[in-house]
Design a protein around this motif. Structure first.
Motif, PDB file in Angstrom:
ATOM      1  N   ARG A   5     -28.240  10.088 -75.066  1.00 50.26           N
ATOM      2  CA  ARG A   5     -29.226  10.377 -74.013  1.00 50.26           C
ATOM      3  C   ARG A   5     -29.822  11.766 -74.178  1.00 50.26           C
ATOM      4  O   ARG A   5     -31.005  11.970 -73.955  1.00 50.26           O
ATOM      5  CB  ARG A   5     -28.584  10.273 -72.638  1.00 50.26           C
ATOM      6  N   VAL A   6     -29.001  12.728 -74.561  1.00 52.41           N
ATOM      7  CA  VAL A   6     -29.491  14.098 -74.753  1.00 52.41           C
ATOM      8  C   VAL A   6     -30.476  14.139 -75.913  1.00 52.41           C
ATOM      9  O   VAL A   6     -31.555  14.730 -75.803  1.00 52.41           O
ATOM     10  CB  VAL A   6     -28.317  15.070 -74.986  1.00 52.41           C
ATOM     11  N   LEU A   7     -30.129  13.496 -77.014  1.00 52.00           N
ATOM     12  CA  LEU A   7     -31.046  13.457 -78.158  1.00 52.00           C
ATOM     13  C   LEU A   7     -32.331  12.713 -77.822  1.00 52.00           C
ATOM     14  O   LEU A   7     -33.419  13.125 -78.217  1.00 52.00           O
ATOM     15  CB  LEU A   7     -30.358  12.816 -79.360  1.00 52.00           C
ATOM     16  N   LEU A  15     -38.467   8.151 -72.117  1.00 49.82           N
ATOM     17  CA  LEU A  15     -37.615   7.028 -72.498  1.00 49.82           C
ATOM     18  C   LEU A  15     -36.167   7.259 -72.104  1.00 49.82           C
ATOM     19  O   LEU A  15     -35.441   6.317 -71.799  1.00 49.82           O
ATOM     20  CB  LEU A  15     -37.729   6.794 -74.006  1.00 49.82           C
ATOM     21  N   ALA A  16     -35.745   8.494 -72.045  1.00 55.16           N
ATOM     22  CA  ALA A  16     -34.361   8.817 -71.686  1.00 55.16           C
ATOM     23  C   ALA A  16     -34.069   8.537 -70.219  1.00 55.16           C
ATOM     24  O   ALA A  16     -32.937   8.238 -69.857  1.00 55.16           O
ATOM     25  CB  ALA A  16     -34.063  10.267 -72.016  1.00 55.16           C
ATOM     26  N   VAL A  17     -35.073   8.637 -69.352  1.00 56.04           N
ATOM     27  CA  VAL A  17     -34.857   8.435 -67.915  1.00 56.04           C
ATOM     28  C   VAL A  17     -35.388   7.090 -67.441  1.00 56.04           C
ATOM     29  O   VAL A  17     -35.619   6.904 -66.256  1.00 56.04           O
ATOM     30  CB  VAL A  17     -35.490   9.583 -67.092  1.00 56.04           C
ATOM     31  N   LEU A  18     -35.532   6.162 -68.340  1.00 60.81           N
ATOM     32  CA  LEU A  18     -36.115   4.864 -68.007  1.00 60.81           C
ATOM     33  C   LEU A  18     -35.306   4.117 -66.953  1.00 60.81           C
ATOM     34  O   LEU A  18     -35.893   3.449 -66.088  1.00 60.81           O
ATOM     35  CB  LEU A  18     -36.238   4.012 -69.279  1.00 60.81           C
ATOM     36  N   ALA A  43     -36.152  15.924 -67.830  1.00 65.67           N
ATOM     37  CA  ALA A  43     -35.317  14.793 -68.231  1.00 65.67           C
ATOM     38  C   ALA A  43     -33.849  15.181 -68.231  1.00 65.67           C
ATOM     39  O   ALA A  43     -32.995  14.412 -67.764  1.00 65.67           O
ATOM     40  CB  ALA A  43     -35.737  14.294 -69.610  1.00 65.67           C
ATOM     41  N   LEU A  44     -33.524  16.363 -68.721  1.00 65.92           N
ATOM     42  CA  LEU A  44     -32.130  16.796 -68.741  1.00 65.92           C
ATOM     43  C   LEU A  44     -31.596  17.026 -67.327  1.00 65.92           C
ATOM     44  O   LEU A  44     -30.435  16.713 -67.046  1.00 65.92           O
ATOM     45  CB  LEU A  44     -31.981  18.062 -69.591  1.00 65.92           C
ATOM     46  N   VAL A  45     -32.429  17.542 -66.441  1.00 65.55           N
ATOM     47  CA  VAL A  45     -32.000  17.744 -65.055  1.00 65.55           C
ATOM     48  C   VAL A  45     -31.753  16.396 -64.380  1.00 65.55           C
ATOM     49  O   VAL A  45     -30.747  16.221 -63.685  1.00 65.55           O
ATOM     50  CB  VAL A  45     -33.046  18.574 -64.279  1.00 65.55           C
ATOM     51  N   ILE A  46     -32.642  15.451 -64.573  1.00 66.34           N
ATOM     52  CA  ILE A  46     -32.481  14.130 -63.970  1.00 66.34           C
ATOM     53  C   ILE A  46     -31.246  13.423 -64.525  1.00 66.34           C
ATOM     54  O   ILE A  46     -30.479  12.805 -63.783  1.00 66.34           O
ATOM     55  CB  ILE A  46     -33.748  13.293 -64.176  1.00 66.34           C
ATOM     56  N   LEU A  47     -31.012  13.542 -65.819  1.00 68.92           N
ATOM     57  CA  LEU A  47     -29.832  12.915 -66.408  1.00 68.92           C
ATOM     58  C   LEU A  47     -28.555  13.616 -65.975  1.00 68.92           C
ATOM     59  O   LEU A  47     -27.502  12.977 -65.882  1.00 68.92           O
ATOM     60  CB  LEU A  47     -29.937  12.930 -67.935  1.00 68.92           C
ATOM     61  N   ASN A  48     -28.621  14.904 -65.704  1.00 71.69           N
ATOM     62  CA  ASN A  48     -27.432  15.641 -65.291  1.00 71.69           C
ATOM     63  C   ASN A  48     -27.010  15.280 -63.865  1.00 71.69           C
ATOM     64  O   ASN A  48     -25.845  15.410 -63.518  1.00 71.69           O
ATOM     65  CB  ASN A  48     -27.670  17.138 -65.416  1.00 71.69           C
ATOM     66  N   LYS A  49     -27.948  14.838 -63.026  1.00 66.08           N
ATOM     67  CA  LYS A  49     -27.632  14.468 -61.656  1.00 66.08           C
ATOM     68  C   LYS A  49     -26.830  13.180 -61.581  1.00 66.08           C
ATOM     69  O   LYS A  49     -26.166  12.932 -60.606  1.00 66.08           O
ATOM     70  CB  LYS A  49     -28.910  14.307 -60.841  1.00 66.08           C
ATOM     71  N   LYS A  50     -26.890  12.365 -62.606  1.00 64.36           N
ATOM     72  CA  LYS A  50     -26.202  11.070 -62.601  1.00 64.36           C
ATOM     73  C   LYS A  50     -24.723  11.217 -62.720  1.00 64.36           C
ATOM     74  O   LYS A  50     -24.126  11.965 -63.310  1.00 64.36           O
ATOM     75  CB  LYS A  50     -26.727  10.216 -63.740  1.00 64.36           C
TER      76      LYS A  50
END
Length: 50
Positions: A5-7, A15-18, A43-50
């Motif tokens: 996801r980070v890459l 595409l990472a936050v789909l 994108a990294l902030v949104i993925l980090n909240k999960k």
């Protein structure tokens, strides 16, 4: 947050936050169009909240 996801968020942020919802994808897409770095950060902030 997996390494894949980070890459993916570095290469193509929307595409990472789909799977996070339509609003997140649209926000990250607009930020990516405005500049690549703001899209990656969002994108990294949104993925980090999960």
């Amino acid at each position: 947050m997996s390494l894949f996801r980070v890459l993916l968020s570095i290469i193509f942020p929307p595409l990472a936050v789909l799977d996070q919802g339509c609003g997140s994808v649209i926000i990250v897409f607009i930020l990516t169009l405005a500049g690549w770095i703001p899209g990656v950060i969002a994108a990294l902030v949104i993925l980090n909240k999960k």
